[in-house]
Design an enzyme around this catalytic site. Structure first.
Site, PDB file in Angstrom:
ATOM      1  N   GLY A   1     -23.311   4.448  -0.744  1.00  0.00           N
ATOM      2  CA  GLY A   1     -22.328   5.056  -1.645  1.00  0.00           C
ATOM      3  C   GLY A   1     -22.183   4.193  -2.884  1.00  0.00           C
ATOM      4  N   LYS A   2     -20.979   4.211  -3.465  1.00  0.00           N
ATOM      5  CA  LYS A   2     -20.764   3.495  -4.722  1.00  0.00           C
ATOM      6  C   LYS A   2     -21.093   2.000  -4.556  1.00  0.00           C
ATOM      7  CE  LYS A   2     -16.486   5.047  -5.183  1.00  0.00           C
ATOM      8  NZ  LYS A   2     -16.382   6.083  -4.130  1.00  0.00           N
ATOM      9  N   VAL A   3     -20.596   1.401  -3.470  1.00  0.00           N
ATOM     10  CA  VAL A   3     -20.825  -0.034  -3.278  1.00  0.00           C
ATOM     11  C   VAL A   3     -22.261  -0.289  -2.816  1.00  0.00           C
ATOM     12  CG1 VAL A   3     -20.103  -2.102  -2.046  1.00  0.00           C
ATOM     13  CG2 VAL A   3     -18.391  -0.411  -2.692  1.00  0.00           C
ATOM     14  N   GLY A   4     -22.724   0.483  -1.824  1.00  0.00           N
ATOM     15  CA  GLY A   4     -24.062   0.272  -1.265  1.00  0.00           C
ATOM     16  C   GLY A   4     -25.156   0.328  -2.326  1.00  0.00           C
TER      17      GLY A   4
ATOM     18  N   LYS B   1       0.865  -1.175   0.000  1.00  0.00           N
ATOM     19  CA  LYS B   1       0.000   0.000   0.000  1.00  0.00           C
ATOM     20  C   LYS B   1       0.898   1.220   0.000  1.00  0.00           C
ATOM     21  CE  LYS B   1      -4.515   0.992   0.661  1.00  0.00           C
ATOM     22  NZ  LYS B   1      -5.743   0.265   0.332  1.00  0.00           N
TER      23      LYS B   1
ATOM     24  N   GLY C   1     -24.766   2.955   4.520  1.00  0.00           N
ATOM     25  CA  GLY C   1     -23.927   3.602   3.509  1.00  0.00           C
ATOM     26  C   GLY C   1     -24.380   3.265   2.101  1.00  0.00           C
TER      27      GLY C   1
HETATM   28  N1  LIG Z   1     -15.260   0.911  -3.745  1.00  0.00           N
HETATM   29  C1  LIG Z   1     -14.596  -0.236  -3.621  1.00  0.00           C
HETATM   30  O1  LIG Z   1     -14.269  -0.895  -4.612  1.00  0.00           O
HETATM   31  C2  LIG Z   1     -14.267  -0.773  -2.257  1.00  0.00           C
HETATM   32  C3  LIG Z   1     -13.495  -1.937  -2.161  1.00  0.00           C
HETATM   33  C4  LIG Z   1     -13.224  -2.482  -0.907  1.00  0.00           C
HETATM   34  C5  LIG Z   1     -13.695  -1.818   0.222  1.00  0.00           C
HETATM   35  N2  LIG Z   1     -14.425  -0.681   0.112  1.00  0.00           N
HETATM   36  C6  LIG Z   1     -14.922  -0.038   1.334  1.00  0.00           C
HETATM   37  O2  LIG Z   1     -16.339  -0.062   1.322  1.00  0.00           O
HETATM   38  C7  LIG Z   1     -16.857   1.133   1.923  1.00  0.00           C
HETATM   39  C8  LIG Z   1     -17.764   1.839   0.939  1.00  0.00           C
HETATM   40  O3  LIG Z   1     -17.030   2.174  -0.220  1.00  0.00           O
HETATM   41  P1  LIG Z   1     -17.640   3.123  -1.356  1.00  0.00           P
HETATM   42  O4  LIG Z   1     -16.694   3.052  -2.491  1.00  0.00           O
HETATM   43  O5  LIG Z   1     -19.095   2.798  -1.549  1.00  0.00           O
HETATM   44  O6  LIG Z   1     -17.491   4.539  -0.635  1.00  0.00           O
HETATM   45  P2  LIG Z   1     -18.395   5.828  -0.845  1.00  0.00           P
HETATM   46  O7  LIG Z   1     -17.634   6.950  -0.258  1.00  0.00           O
HETATM   47  O8  LIG Z   1     -18.887   5.925  -2.251  1.00  0.00           O
HETATM   48  O9  LIG Z   1     -19.700   5.523   0.059  1.00  0.00           O
HETATM   49  C9  LIG Z   1     -19.730   5.578   1.446  1.00  0.00           C
HETATM   50  C10 LIG Z   1     -21.136   6.050   1.835  1.00  0.00           C
HETATM   51  O10 LIG Z   1     -21.255   5.976   3.250  1.00  0.00           O
HETATM   52  C11 LIG Z   1     -21.933   7.129   3.699  1.00  0.00           C
HETATM   53  N3  LIG Z   1     -21.622   7.354   5.102  1.00  0.00           N
HETATM   54  C12 LIG Z   1     -20.504   7.900   5.645  1.00  0.00           C
HETATM   55  N4  LIG Z   1     -20.621   7.949   6.990  1.00  0.00           N
HETATM   56  C13 LIG Z   1     -21.813   7.415   7.301  1.00  0.00           C
HETATM   57  C14 LIG Z   1     -22.505   7.174   8.518  1.00  0.00           C
HETATM   58  N5  LIG Z   1     -21.985   7.499   9.697  1.00  0.00           N
HETATM   59  N6  LIG Z   1     -23.728   6.618   8.460  1.00  0.00           N
HETATM   60  C15 LIG Z   1     -24.291   6.279   7.259  1.00  0.00           C
HETATM   61  N7  LIG Z   1     -23.680   6.483   6.083  1.00  0.00           N
HETATM   62  C16 LIG Z   1     -22.472   7.037   6.107  1.00  0.00           C
HETATM   63  C17 LIG Z   1     -21.464   8.237   2.786  1.00  0.00           C
HETATM   64  O11 LIG Z   1     -22.353   9.343   2.766  1.00  0.00           O
HETATM   65  C18 LIG Z   1     -21.405   7.508   1.436  1.00  0.00           C
HETATM   66  O12 LIG Z   1     -22.639   7.603   0.744  1.00  0.00           O
HETATM   67  C19 LIG Z   1     -15.622   1.943   2.359  1.00  0.00           C
HETATM   68  O13 LIG Z   1     -15.319   1.618   3.693  1.00  0.00           O
HETATM   69  C20 LIG Z   1     -14.521   1.422   1.453  1.00  0.00           C
HETATM   70  O14 LIG Z   1     -13.240   1.549   2.038  1.00  0.00           O
HETATM   71  C21 LIG Z   1     -14.743  -0.156  -1.101  1.00  0.00           C
END
Ligand SMILES: NC(=O)c1ccc[n+]([C@@H]2O[C@H](COP(=O)([O-])OP(=O)(O)OC[C@H]3O[C@@H](n4cnc5c(N)ncnc54)[C@H](O)[C@@H]3O)[C@@H](O)[C@H]2O)c1
Length: 355
Positions: free
Chosen positions: A180-183, A78, A178
């Site tokens: 976000g992108k994954v959710g 990393k 959450g």
């Molecule tokens: N994107 C990937 O490919 C990937 C891969 C492995 C792990 N992850 C992990 O998965 C998680 C989500 O990733 P992502 O890419 O969707 O990130 P993202 O930033 O697109 O989404 C995160 C979401 O969580 C929300 N959030 C933040 N704090 C919050 C809280 N206290 N209560 C409720 N919602 C809250 C944000 O508003 C946002 O919509 C992260 O922890 C990331 O490290 C992502």
């Protein structure tokens, strides 16, 4: 924190500085037992150099375990860039960083992480061959959240089968923290499978997306309300540390499977979960679809091949849960054991002389 002590087993840590562009970066390679180390670059305004070092060492170690369980022939590493991505990011800084990555001659491949994006990797790629997560127009894998969500869904199906006998979430209530992108992608998979989704997010935009796209999703005010509501599965998809001394005692869900990294707030939480009869699908196993997606780029990106590989998260999760049950250990411990076993077995093969 020094690196020559009993708590750190890292192979190599490189400090990189380019004063004119303001670059201050640390690249940590935990292990190359399985191949070149792969892990993203976090661009973050750390409070101190010590904090940056601590973070990169932790993250590099996690990547070694994640890549091993993802079945990749890649080690764990990393990088962190110490600075404010909004203020300090520039072409010169990213290209200077790329030259340091190149100087490791393939021992480390970089990718996106918090504070770095696909477009940044396109700039880094001007100086180094050892970069993934570039944009699709450059032959890159693009947004890794697509297969991250797919993999989380596969891990969740495996946990459902282990606990309830059927590899489906149909008829179950799944709580997503959450959107976000994954959710967002995960919501789609779950609804297609016939699950009921309850969700929360701190962002009004994310909530609006849910109301407009999937009006059948129940929205609740916050994570506390989500985890104490009547849900069968909890998917932490926001920040790390979701499972801690405050949340574990009040969880209603019987399964935890989500995308967030480092869900267990401290060592010992995995035992608290097991004692409460909550089945925990280890975070780094179920969220490895993203690294599988970007790793595929090293061979020339092919989405269906990457998706097929991410689909194996279902089998891996099942294997871990079965081992945990057979040995009466928490699944997080079982996953670590399997990862360590693979690193040891595959790297031992290099002792067989080829000539
Ligand atoms: N994107 C990937 O490919 C990937 C891969 C492995 C792990 N992850 C992990 O998965 C998680 C989500 O990733 P992502 O890419 O969707 O990130 P993202 O930033 O697109 O989404 C995160 C979401 O969580 C929300 N959030 C933040 N704090 C919050 C809280 N206290 N209560 C409720 N919602 C809250 C944000 O508003 C946002 O919509 C992260 O922890 C990331 O490290 C992502």
């Amino acid at each position: 924190m020094g690196i020559f002590n009993a708590d750190t087993d890292h192979e190599q840590v490189v400090f990189c500085q380019d004063k004119p562009s303001g670059l201050r970066a640390i690249i940590a390679i935990y292990s190359t037992a399985l191949g070149p180390a792969l892990g993203g670059t976090r661009f973050y305004p750390y409070a101190s150099e010590a904090e940056a070092l601590h973070d990169v060492l932790d993250l590099a170690r996690s990547m070694a375990y994640k890549n091993a369980m993802a079945g990749l022939d890649l080690g764990g590493g990393k990088a962190v860039i110490w600075g404010d991505p909004e203020r300090d990011k520039s072409e010169a800084l990213l290209r200077a960083y790329g030259r340091f990555v190149e100087s490791l001659n393939g021992r480390y491949y970089t990718a996106c992480d918090v504070g770095t994006y696909v477009r940044d990797m396109d700039v880094v790629a001007k100086e180094t061959r050892f970069v993934t997560g570039r944009s699709e127009s450059y032959g890159g894998a693009g947004d890794s959240s697509v297969l991250t969500a797919y993999g989380v869904f596969q891990g969740m199906r495996a946990a459902a089968e282990h606990l309830w006998g059927q590899p489906t979430l149909a008829g179950r209530r799944v709580g997503i923290a959450g959107l976000g992108k994954v959710g967002k992608h995960l919501t789609g998979h779950l609804l297609d499978d016939g699950a009921k989704v309850v969700a929360t997010d701190v962002s009004e935009r994310a909530l609006e997306w849910a109301r407009a796209t999937h009006p059948q999703v129940d929205l609740v005010d916050d994570v506390q309300e989500l985890i104490t509501s009547d849900i069968d599965v909890y998917a932490p998809c926001a920040l790390g540390g979701a499972l801690n001394d405050d949340t574990v005692p009040v969880l209603r869900a019987k399964i935890i499977a989500g995308a967030a990294n480092n869900q267990l707030a401290h060592p010992g939480v995995e035992k608290l979960l097991a004692d409460r009869g909550v089945l925990y699908a280890p975070d780094y196993v179920v969220n490895s679809g993203g690294v599988i997606q970007v790793a595929d780029e090293i061979e020339g990106f092919n989405f269906s091949r990457a998706q097929q590989r991410a689909g194996r998260i279902y089998d891996t999760t099942k294997q871990i849960l079965q081992l945990a049950q057979a040995e009466a250990i928490p699944p997080a411990v079982a996953a670590d054991r399997l990862a360590e076993r693979r690193m040891a077995e595959v790297s031992r093969l290099r002792s067989i002389l080829l000539r």
